[in-house]
Design an enzyme around this catalytic site. Structure first.
Site, PDB file in Angstrom:
ATOM      1  N   GLU A 401      37.266 -21.841  52.461  1.00 49.68           N
ATOM      2  CA  GLU A 401      36.170 -22.802  52.572  1.00 49.68           C
ATOM      3  C   GLU A 401      36.648 -24.157  53.074  1.00 49.68           C
ATOM      4  OE1 GLU A 401      36.647 -20.702  50.133  1.00 49.68           O
ATOM      5  OE2 GLU A 401      34.827 -19.498  50.113  1.00 49.68           O
ATOM      6  N   GLN A 423      29.248 -18.526  50.999  1.00 46.87           N
ATOM      7  CA  GLN A 423      28.718 -17.200  50.671  1.00 46.87           C
ATOM      8  C   GLN A 423      27.835 -17.294  49.415  1.00 46.87           C
ATOM      9  OE1 GLN A 423      31.449 -13.625  50.360  1.00 46.87           O
ATOM     10  NE2 GLN A 423      30.444 -13.391  52.343  1.00 46.87           N
ATOM     11  N   HIS A 468      28.225 -16.873  40.205  1.00 47.87           N
ATOM     12  CA  HIS A 468      27.340 -16.576  41.335  1.00 47.87           C
ATOM     13  C   HIS A 468      25.932 -17.084  41.037  1.00 47.87           C
ATOM     14  CE1 HIS A 468      30.572 -13.741  42.272  1.00 47.87           C
ATOM     15  NE2 HIS A 468      30.075 -13.639  43.483  1.00 47.87           N
TER      16      HIS A 468
END
Ligand SMILES: Cc1ncc(C[n+]2csc(CCOP(=O)(O)OP(=O)(O)O)c2C)c(N)n1
Length: 659
Positions: A401, A423, A468
């Site tokens: 990243e 992502q 997430h």
């Protein structure tokens, strides 16, 4: 003693090298005097290392970018930055390169093709990749060159930068100044490979170790490496061996360095040796070198006189605030008629349509992210784009990243726009430094904008656990220079995304994963933008103002039949729409701020404080916040439901209405 091999270089070239290497030494000698007299602030000396900065700069074309470090005065002087302006910069004067906003060498300048470091070591290496990518895309035969110390090679950005440059075949020179110590840390506590140039092998590139004190060797090597990089479209790692002859900075001393090392390296002084060589070989006479020195000294004295007479900087807060963002162009096509052809799209499809239209409109827009090309991204927002726009503009990236965000900044330097897809928003932590310290601050620091949209699939409610599911928008709201955009409907998603690509500033664009496929709505087929910074009143009522965004908008709307509430969708969190908030609370007198983010430190606190400070008299009750519990996001669905405020806020709202 150094020995020189002049190869086929002309007297003229050798004279130019002399003029260039003597200048930073004379400036630094003067600076040391001024420092001792307390007239200037602290200084990172490059004495003993000048041959590297000067030789490398001389080997490049003037329009090839160099990413510099704290000891690279020789780059700045060789690029012919006037001493007066440099000194104004060091003194924090308005007439310097950063209007007094940055210290020492922490600035860049496009006229001289220099991107200076931020204090953090490492990020500048990845900017070089973006600049070289721009050269490659435009088929220009140019390279970029990034400096690092041997200490900086231990940072993750070094590894990420070299890997990306190799995988993407970028013509970049990575140059290590191996000067023996990183602050007090000797090389044997820094790394264990025999030579740092050997690391090149691991990234599948060429590398070489050279004598960094020998200016002809540096100059000749970098010239050759430059040709290689352009011809082969490949990166190259060059390790220059040298020694730091003074303390890390002047105040810190050199007690930890054995004296013999100073004696040994003192004999290899790059300036003294080269001057002796030049005179001994009749390239310049002793008289001529003396004249050159005298001329540089008088230039310095002249500059000092003017700079010391500069007025003390008088802050103008309005100017300071104005320079946080690059001016954004006026919103285009924002007024779409109700009759414009519309179609019903899910939020994810509206984003995909926006991406496609942005790519069509801006032929300088580059997309980067993990699995975004043929795979279409894990949420399929970029699906099909590689087919239409090709792999040069739709780029799969390695897992890194930080390097990609740095490359995005490099692309901005060369006039490109870019999109970086995280992502999952959670993974932005691995690129945090680039966003917070590089992209966000660069325009304020020296006027270079970061024309980058960072797409952030965010949020919970999908049973995806602590890594997430996070709502991390508040991290960015706290960073001047960023804009934080967070749509909740397909219409807003497309219009705000297109506006984000028109805006020249770094934009954190949040997309709620749970809304991607759960929310549909009418979306105009044509290109349109929605102004960043403007909230939307999605429901009008009288008794309370629910100020919210993202999933919160839908939670509130589900309850709208039960209450008479203004529901204000903020849509942009930085800057947030103060006018819209004020209008609503003046009408209702009660406020509930609802967000999915955890309560403590969420943006609700900021909005609440602002309302209380400014509209206390308009309030009939305390401003109430409702957010997620202050825990990580749990995985099991019952735990996650309990974590989120979706159900809790209804009772909170009732209590507020009864207050
Ligand atoms: C990320 C980061 N960590 C720590 C520091 C503090 N720091 C500044 S310079 C320096 C030593 C750097 O050594 P090296 O990269 O070899 O460069 P040199 O100073 O020797 O030229 C350190 C630790 C920093 N600037 N950035």
């Amino acid at each position: 003693m150094l020995t020189y091999n002049r190869l086929n270089y002309s007297d003229e070239t050798l004279r130019e090298l002399y003029q260039a290497i003597i200048r930073p030494r004379i400036i630094e000698e003067k600076m040391l005097n001024l420092l001792r007299q307390g007239k200037i602030s602290k200084w990172f000396s490059g004495i003993g290392q000048e041959a590297i900065a000067v030789g490398a700069t001389m080997a490049l074309d003037e329009d090839e970018y160099i990413m510099t470090l704290h000891r690279n005065l020789g780059v700045f002087t060789t690029r012919k930055m006037p001493f007066l302006k440099l000194f104004n910069q060091w003194q924090g004067n308005e007439a310097g390169y950063s209007k007094g906003r940055e210290r020492s060498f922490h600035f860049g300048n496009n006229e001289h093709h220099i991107v200076g470091m931020i204090s953090h070591l490492g990020p500048q290496l990845t900017i070089a990749n973006g600049i070289s990518l721009a050269h490659k895309l435009r088929k220009e035969n140019k390279i970029s060159l990034a400096f690092t110390g041997e200490g900086g090679t231990s940072e993750g950005d070094f590894h990420e930068a070299l890997n990306v440059a190799s995988v993407w075949d970028l013509p970049v020179i990575f140059l290590i100044e191996n000067n023996g110590y990183g602050l007090s840390t000797p090389t044997n506590e820094q790394y264990r490979c025999k030579s740092l140039a050997d690391r090149a092998i691991g990234y599948g590139m060429e590398g070489i170790t050279i004598d960094g004190n020998n200016i002809i060797e540096v100059y000749d090597t970098i010239r050759g490496v430059r040709d290689y990089c352009i011809k082969n479209q490949r990166p190259y790692l060059v390790e220059c061996m040298t020694f730091r002859m003074r303390g890390h900075e002047e105040a810190s001393g050199t007690k930890y360095v054995p004296k013999e090392l100073f004696q040994e390296w003192g004999k290899k002084d790059p300036v003294v040796n080269y001057e002796n060589y030049i005179i001994a070989n009749g390239i310049l006479s002793g008289e001529e070198t003396k004249n050159i020195r005298t001329q540089i000294k008088s230039e310095i004295e002249e500059g000092l006189q003017i700079a010391f007479g500069e007025p003390v900087l008088i802050p103008n807060t309005q100017n300071e605030l104005q320079d946080v963002y690059a001016p954004a162009p006026p919103v285009t096509n924002s007024l779409i008629t109700i009759n414009a052809s519309q179609h019903e799209l899910r939020l994810v499809d509206a984003l995909a349509e926006g991406m496609k239209q942005a790519m069509e409109k801006h032929d300088n827009l580059i997309l980067m992210g993990q699995d975004i090309a043929e795979y279409g991204g894990v949420f399929k927002v970029t699906d099909g784009l590689v087919k239409q726009f090709g792999r040069e503009r739709v780029r799969n990236t390695p897992l890194c990243e930080s390097a990609i965000l740095g490359a995005a900044l490099g692309l901005s330097v060369k006039g490109f726009k870019s999109m970086v897809e995280m992502q999952f928003a959670d993974f932005v932590t691995c690129g945090f430094n680039q966003i917070i310290n590089n992209l966000a601050k660069i325009y304020y620091r020296w006027g270079q904008n970061a024309d980058v949209v960072i797409r952030m699939p965010t949020g919970a409610g999908v049973g995806a656990g602590p890594f997430h599911s996070q709502s991390n928008e508040a991290w960015f709201v706290h960073t001047p220079g960023l804009k934080v955009v967070y749509p909740s409907t397909p219409f807003d998603a497309k219009g705000l995304l297109l506006a984000s690509f028109e805006d020249p500033n770094p934009i954190m664009f949040f997309e709620h994963k749970a809304l991607y496929r759960a929310i549909s709505g009418n979306v105009p087929q044509e290109y349109y933008t929605i102004e960043i910074g403007k909230a939307n009143l999605v429901n009008a009522g009288d008794d309370v103002s629910i100020i919210t965004y993202g999933a919160g908008v839908h939670w509130a709307l589900e309850q709208s039949g039960n209450f008479s509430a203004d529901i204000l969708d903020l849509r942009t969190l930085l800057p947030f729409d103060k006018v819209a908030i004020a209008t609503s609370i003046k009408k209702t007198g009660k406020v509930l701020i609802l967000h999915e983010d955890t309560l403590t430190g969420g943006i609700g606190g900021e909005i609440s404080a602002w309302i209380t400070e400014n509209f206390f008299e308009n309030l009939d009750a305390p401003v109430i916040r409702c957010g997620s519990h202050d825990t990580p996001v749990p995985f099991a669905i019952p735990l996650e439901n309990n974590f989120l405020p979706k159900q809790r806020f209804v009772n909170t709202l009732k209590e507020l209405l009864e207050y």
